[in-house]
Each structure stands twice: as structure tokens, then as C-alpha cells.
Motif scaffolding. Structure first.
Motif, PDB file in Angstrom:
ATOM      1  N   LEU A 112      10.929  91.158  11.381  1.00 43.90           N
ATOM      2  CA  LEU A 112      12.016  90.190  11.276  1.00 43.90           C
ATOM      3  C   LEU A 112      13.239  90.710  12.026  1.00 43.90           C
ATOM      4  N   SER A 113      14.076  89.813  12.455  1.00 45.24           N
ATOM      5  CA  SER A 113      15.336  90.185  13.084  1.00 45.24           C
ATOM      6  C   SER A 113      16.406  89.211  12.619  1.00 45.24           C
ATOM      7  N   ILE A 114      17.642  89.422  13.046  1.00 48.72           N
ATOM      8  CA  ILE A 114      18.713  88.506  12.696  1.00 48.72           C
ATOM      9  C   ILE A 114      19.484  88.152  13.957  1.00 48.72           C
ATOM     10  N   SER A 115      20.113  86.988  13.928  1.00 49.62           N
ATOM     11  CA  SER A 115      20.891  86.522  15.073  1.00 49.62           C
ATOM     12  C   SER A 115      22.202  85.942  14.568  1.00 49.62           C
ATOM     13  N   GLU A 116      23.304  86.332  15.205  1.00 45.56           N
ATOM     14  CA  GLU A 116      24.608  85.800  14.827  1.00 45.56           C
ATOM     15  C   GLU A 116      24.837  84.491  15.565  1.00 45.56           C
ATOM     16  N   GLN A 117      25.200  83.443  14.811  1.00 46.48           N
ATOM     17  CA  GLN A 117      25.410  82.125  15.386  1.00 46.48           C
ATOM     18  C   GLN A 117      26.826  81.984  15.934  1.00 46.48           C
ATOM     19  N   ALA A 118      27.070  80.856  16.604  1.00 51.93           N
ATOM     20  CA  ALA A 118      28.370  80.629  17.230  1.00 51.93           C
ATOM     21  C   ALA A 118      29.497  80.620  16.201  1.00 51.93           C
ATOM     22  N   ASN A 119      29.198  80.193  14.967  1.00 54.79           N
ATOM     23  CA  ASN A 119      30.234  80.126  13.930  1.00 54.79           C
ATOM     24  C   ASN A 119      30.354  81.417  13.126  1.00 54.79           C
ATOM     25  N   GLY A 120      29.631  82.468  13.549  1.00 51.48           N
ATOM     26  CA  GLY A 120      29.733  83.761  12.888  1.00 51.48           C
ATOM     27  C   GLY A 120      28.734  84.012  11.788  1.00 51.48           C
ATOM     28  N   VAL A 154      14.968  80.967  29.880  1.00 45.78           N
ATOM     29  CA  VAL A 154      15.710  80.807  28.631  1.00 45.78           C
ATOM     30  C   VAL A 154      17.088  81.434  28.801  1.00 45.78           C
ATOM     31  N   PRO A 155      18.155  80.659  28.594  1.00 43.30           N
ATOM     32  CA  PRO A 155      19.506  81.194  28.836  1.00 43.30           C
ATOM     33  C   PRO A 155      19.901  82.242  27.812  1.00 43.30           C
ATOM     34  N   GLU A 156      20.818  83.109  28.208  1.00 39.42           N
ATOM     35  CA  GLU A 156      21.342  84.136  27.310  1.00 39.42           C
ATOM     36  C   GLU A 156      22.321  83.542  26.305  1.00 39.42           C
ATOM     37  N   LYS A 157      22.845  82.372  26.595  1.00 36.60           N
ATOM     38  CA  LYS A 157      23.839  81.745  25.725  1.00 36.60           C
ATOM     39  C   LYS A 157      23.232  81.390  24.377  1.00 36.60           C
ATOM     40  N   LYS A 158      24.097  81.297  23.365  1.00 32.17           N
ATOM     41  CA  LYS A 158      23.654  80.944  22.027  1.00 32.17           C
ATOM     42  C   LYS A 158      23.862  79.447  21.776  1.00 32.17           C
ATOM     43  N   LEU A 159      23.240  78.960  20.715  1.00 31.01           N
ATOM     44  CA  LEU A 159      23.438  77.583  20.287  1.00 31.01           C
ATOM     45  C   LEU A 159      24.915  77.366  19.975  1.00 31.01           C
ATOM     46  N   ASN A 160      25.477  76.296  20.530  1.00 28.65           N
ATOM     47  CA  ASN A 160      26.874  75.929  20.288  1.00 28.65           C
ATOM     48  C   ASN A 160      26.895  74.756  19.318  1.00 28.65           C
ATOM     49  N   GLU A 161      27.285  75.013  18.083  1.00 31.60           N
ATOM     50  CA  GLU A 161      27.256  73.989  17.031  1.00 31.60           C
ATOM     51  C   GLU A 161      28.129  72.780  17.356  1.00 31.60           C
ATOM     52  N   CYS A 214      21.547  74.780  24.520  1.00 27.75           N
ATOM     53  CA  CYS A 214      22.748  75.234  23.814  1.00 27.75           C
ATOM     54  C   CYS A 214      23.377  74.150  22.952  1.00 27.75           C
ATOM     55  N   SER A 215      22.897  72.916  23.029  1.00 26.55           N
ATOM     56  CA  SER A 215      23.515  71.798  22.320  1.00 26.55           C
ATOM     57  C   SER A 215      22.979  71.664  20.903  1.00 26.55           C
ATOM     58  N   LYS A 216      23.817  71.175  20.021  1.00 22.32           N
ATOM     59  CA  LYS A 216      23.368  70.805  18.679  1.00 22.32           C
ATOM     60  C   LYS A 216      22.814  69.388  18.685  1.00 22.32           C
ATOM     61  N   VAL A 217      23.478  68.494  19.422  1.00 22.55           N
ATOM     62  CA  VAL A 217      23.102  67.084  19.486  1.00 22.55           C
ATOM     63  C   VAL A 217      22.901  66.694  20.944  1.00 22.55           C
ATOM     64  N   VAL A 218      21.858  65.894  21.203  1.00 19.54           N
ATOM     65  CA  VAL A 218      21.601  65.373  22.546  1.00 19.54           C
ATOM     66  C   VAL A 218      21.583  63.850  22.466  1.00 19.54           C
ATOM     67  N   ILE A 219      22.491  63.208  23.193  1.00 20.04           N
ATOM     68  CA  ILE A 219      22.525  61.746  23.276  1.00 20.04           C
ATOM     69  C   ILE A 219      21.793  61.332  24.544  1.00 20.04           C
ATOM     70  N   VAL A 220      20.799  60.445  24.418  1.00 20.09           N
ATOM     71  CA  VAL A 220      20.004  60.018  25.570  1.00 20.09           C
ATOM     72  C   VAL A 220      20.140  58.510  25.747  1.00 20.09           C
ATOM     73  N   ASP A 221      20.409  58.070  26.964  1.00 21.51           N
ATOM     74  CA  ASP A 221      20.549  56.640  27.260  1.00 21.51           C
ATOM     75  C   ASP A 221      19.301  56.174  27.999  1.00 21.51           C
ATOM     76  N   PHE A 222      18.495  55.346  27.314  1.00 23.04           N
ATOM     77  CA  PHE A 222      17.230  54.872  27.875  1.00 23.04           C
ATOM     78  C   PHE A 222      17.391  53.661  28.788  1.00 23.04           C
ATOM     79  N   THR A 223      18.601  53.182  28.956  1.00 21.94           N
ATOM     80  CA  THR A 223      18.835  51.997  29.772  1.00 21.94           C
ATOM     81  C   THR A 223      18.232  52.156  31.167  1.00 21.94           C
TER      82      THR A 223
END
Length: 291
Positions: A112-120, A154-161, A214-223
């Protein structure tokens, strides 16, 4: 999986703040009870030796049913809460960096390991794995897999809430739609980006993957049934993101995605204003769920 006895003993000492883990907050009997109550775990210290009592509690929780490659959800919650940044405030005797290092070392032998999130805050992960899925907090007992894509890096960046990414055709006809989305994000103090807002990689598709990753939410426009948007939606679903479909015509949504609720909008002033209002309601639900 269950955590080994040695790691359980060390975690018990960390929770108590006993030697050799004096850089954790010291918890007396009443504060041990409070620690578990704040996690909605009904355990009250009975006055016995603190570290022995905590170890017995952890042993009991460690025996509970769990996913194949993770401890029980109660044990995971305890470990993550143990390292919550709020516990390390206003006390010169504690050291969160050392605490994180100690927990990491204790869990390593248990894969097991641990990861620090964007909010600490901290997430417990399978060793060499990382949770990028938005839905993990909602379904912690599901099987978690680790994968390595061959087309993307895979980017080095973390998830941005606070990050919302928007996938739509790059067409001037959609500038009003994008403005309606960014207006909501700004009002809610969130970040909102399209792939054409960034240029971090040599290939455009890598920028898109980084943004979705890196996104929490993805908005997709199917138009217009844009094939790029369909491809990007597949990436977002595979990464476990919260996807909000929008469209000017429900007929533009592929049959494979027809079971997903979509926000229909009209590309006029009133329609875009209504789109902003509906997105605000949806985003409010998503973000309140994680507070």
C-alpha cells in the motif's frame, strides 16, 4: 486484504501519539474516543492501556470484508483521517511530514502507499497505483485497477478538485456555450479550461489527456456528433471522471450513451442562461457531496 500485525501495532501507536511516534498528536482517553466518533465508528475507550485498546479496535476493523487489494473501508478511513492536516495545526511538537513518512513506511510492506491530494488530504492507494477517479469516494468497496496507457503519457500533475474541463467542437458557434460554462465556474470559484486554453505538450491529444486526467468534472458537448468529443468522452469515462453531457439535440447522443442524462440547451441568449442555471444546480450537487 488485511494489514499485517506489525503495521497494525505501529498504527495504534501513531493514533495514540506514543513512542516512537511522538511527532503525531498525543491522544488521551477522551481524545481517542473522539477520534473514532468523528469517523462515525462507535468505539469508547474503556480505560485500559491506550495502545492495546486501539490495536484491538484496529484488529476488529481489519477483519471486516474488503476489496481484493485494499484493507476494509473503515481501516482506510482511519489511516486517511490520522494524517488529516487539521490534526497538525498549532502544535510545535507534531510534524506532519514525519508522520506521512512513518505511515508510508509502515504500509509499504503491505503493498500500500499514500498520496497527498490537491486539498492536502491523504488517499490510501495500492502500491504504485493512484486514484484519479472522481467516483472513488462514492464507491470505495469496488475493485481498483492500475493501468498504463500506451498512447498517452500519464502526467506528473495531481487531480485538481476545482478543475472542470470542457470537451466541445472548436468552432466559433460554440463560444457562447463555453462562456455560459465559464460563467458558472467563476461564480463557484472553480477553474474551467478547454484544451485550446493550454499548450504544455508537443501533441494536442496529450494536452487533452492531461486536462481530463487532472479534472474532477468533465463537461462534454455532443452537439453535431463530433467524433473528437466522443473519443474524449471515452477517455473521461475510463478515468472514472464525473461527466456532464450537454447537447443542443438529444438525437446527437450515441445510443451507447443514451442512458446518461444530458442537459439540452438552445444556443440563444435565454437558452444559454438556462444552461448556466442547470449546470450550477448539477455542480452544486457534485461538490456538496464531497464536503
Amino acid at each position: 486484504m488485511k494489514i499485517g500485525a506489525a503495521a497494525i501495532t505501529k498504527l495504534s501507536e501513531m493514533i495514540c501519539g506514543d513512542e516512537p511516534f511522538v511527532f503525531f498528536p498525543y491522544r488521551s482517553s477522551s481524545y481517542l474516543t473522539r477520534f473514532f466518533v468523528e469517523l462515525d465508528l462507535d468505539y469508547v475507550h474503556d480505560g485500559s492501556t491506550r495502545r492495546i485498546w486501539v490495536r484491538e479496535v484496529l484488529d476488529e476493523l481489519n477483519r471486516r470484508q474488503s476489496p481484493d487489494n485494499m484493507p476494509s473501508k473503515e481501516v482506510v478511513k482511519i489511516i486517511e483521517y490520522l494524517l488529516h492536516p487539521d490534526h497538525f495545526l498549532f502544535d510545535d511538537k507534531v510534524d506532519r511530514k514525519k508522520a506521512i513518512e512513518a505511515v508510508t513506511a509502515s504500509l509499504k510492506t503491505n503493498e500500500l502507499s499514500i498520496s497527498e491530494q490537491a486539498n492536502g488530504t491523504i488517499k490510501v492507494l495500492p502500491l504504485n497505483g493512484e486514484f484519479v477517479s472522481t467516483s472513488y469516494d462514492e464507491t470505495p468497496t469496488e475493485r481498483v485497477i492500475t493501468f498504463k496507457p500506451s498512447v498517452f503519457q500519464v502526467p506528473e500533475k495531481k487531480l485538481n478538485e476545482k478543475l472542470i474541463s470542457v470537451m466541445m467542437p472548436f468552432n466559433a458557434n460554440f463560444s457562447g456555450t463555453y462562456s455560459a460554462i465559464t460563467r458558472v465556474a467563476e461564480y463557484m470559484d472553480l477553474e474551467c479550461l478547454r484544451a485550446d486554453d493550454i499548450w504544455n505538450n508537443s501533441t494536442f491529444i496529450q494536452d487533452i489527456f492531461d486536462l481530463i486526467f487532472c479534472s474532477k468534472v468533465v463537461i462534454v458537448d455532443f452537439t453535431g456528433k463530433n467524433p473528437n468529443v466522443m473519443y474524449e468522452t471515452g477517455i473521461a469515462h475510463t478515468l472514472g471522471k464525473t461527466v456532464i453531457p450537454i447537447t443542443q439535440s438529444l438525437d446527437d447522443i450515441p445510443s451507447d450513451l443514451g442512458h446518461h442524462r444530458a442537459l439540452k440547451y438552445y444556443p440563444n441568449e435565454e437558452g444559454l442562461r438556462n444552461l448556466s442555471n442547470e449546470l450550477y444546480k448539477r455542480l452544486n450537487v457534485i461538490y456538496q457531496k464531497n464536503t
